[in-house]
Design an enzyme around this catalytic site. Structure first.
Site, mmCIF file in Angstrom:
data_model
loop_
_atom_site.group_PDB
_atom_site.id
_atom_site.type_symbol
_atom_site.label_atom_id
_atom_site.label_comp_id
_atom_site.label_asym_id
_atom_site.label_seq_id
_atom_site.Cartn_x
_atom_site.Cartn_y
_atom_site.Cartn_z
ATOM 1 N N SER A 145 0.846 -1.193 0.000
ATOM 2 C CA SER A 145 0.000 0.000 0.000
ATOM 3 C C SER A 145 0.882 1.244 0.000
ATOM 4 C CB SER A 145 -0.900 0.014 1.233
ATOM 5 O OG SER A 145 -1.548 1.264 1.371
ATOM 6 N N TYR A 158 -1.432 -0.966 10.138
ATOM 7 C CA TYR A 158 -1.653 -1.379 8.747
ATOM 8 C C TYR A 158 -0.355 -1.284 7.949
ATOM 9 C CZ TYR A 158 -3.914 -1.764 4.183
ATOM 10 O OH TYR A 158 -4.288 -2.180 2.938
#
Length: 250
Positions: A145, A158
């Site tokens: 990401s 995350y």
């Protein structure tokens, strides 16, 4: 399926029933791959496969949970039994932890455990099966990401899970190099998937879109184009990389 009908190349796509995963599966099918679409929802995976078949491609839906070791093994068993082998693995399934922000000090460790199980352990299990099963000359694509490179406050858990995916990807590329198997990670920026849009108001979405110089969110199809390129012969010299596909997000 007779031997004459056996496809030249076979792709397994986890999280392939919607969003970036489905867009990737469609492009891979258009490129001539038989596509095995894995989803935790059998109905969604079957629907996705039917849509690809309606477009003239070859596909099948499989129920699978990437956080379960037996389920991941069964996924690859099914692909091999149906089509004779596996050449491309796209691991698009991931925990939707991007929407749950917290400082390190205030993080609920249960959230960290959930992220670990899917994003780290799950990715490792899929990568392990891919390393054992993908035929020489194949390609493996994982998903990181843009938040890893951006180091955004509130996204430590995350980002840490996706940073682990990046580390695994780069090492696996070196381990599989002698078999001419490429391993790369794609790191999307804000992308207009159903999962990403869920729970966000217009103001939040506008702010996220404004982070990119072009002033908009990416589309699943734009991310999928990069995935499909990495699986093609033209993309085979790209190896051991984390590709930022984010429109220049700042």
């Amino acid at each position: 399926m007779t031997e004459k009908q056996t496809p030249a190349r076979v792709a397994v796509v986890t999280g392939g029933s919607r969003g970036i995963g489905f867009a990737s599966a469609r492009l891979l099918a258009a490129d001539g791959h038989a596509v095995v679409i894995c989803s935790r929802n059998q109905g969604e995976s079957d629907t996705a496969a039917k849509e690809i078949i309606a477009d003239g491609g070859t596909a099948m839906g499989v129920h699978g949970d990437v956080s379960d070791e037996a389920s991941v093994g069964a996924l690859f068993d099914t692909a091999e039994a149906a089509y004779g082998g596996v050449d491309v693995v796209v691991h698009a399934a991931a925990h939707a932890g991007l929407g749950r922000t917290s400082t390190v000090a205030d993080l609920d460790l249960n959230v960290l455990d959930e992220l670990y199980r899917t994003n780290i352990r799950g990715t490792f299990m899929v990568a392990q099966q891919a390393a054992r099963r993908v035929r020489d000359g194949g390609a493996i694509v994982t998903f990181s990401s843009a938040v890893v490179a951006l180091s955004m406050p509130g996204y430590a858990s995350y980002s840490a899970s996706k940073g682990a995916v990046e580390a695994l990807t780069l090492i696996l590329a070196r381990e599989l190099g002698t078999r001419d198997i490429t391993v790369n990670a794609v790191a999307p920026g804000p992308t207009a998937t159903e999962l990403f849009l869920e729970g966000k108001d217009d103001r939040t979405l506008s702010e996220l879109a404004a982070r990119a110089p072009v002033g908009r969110l990416g589309t699943p199809e734009e991310i999928a184009e990069v995935v499909a390129f990495l699986a093609r012969p033209a993309g085979h010299w790209i190896n051991g990389q984390v590709l930022q596909v984010n429109g220049g997000v700042l």
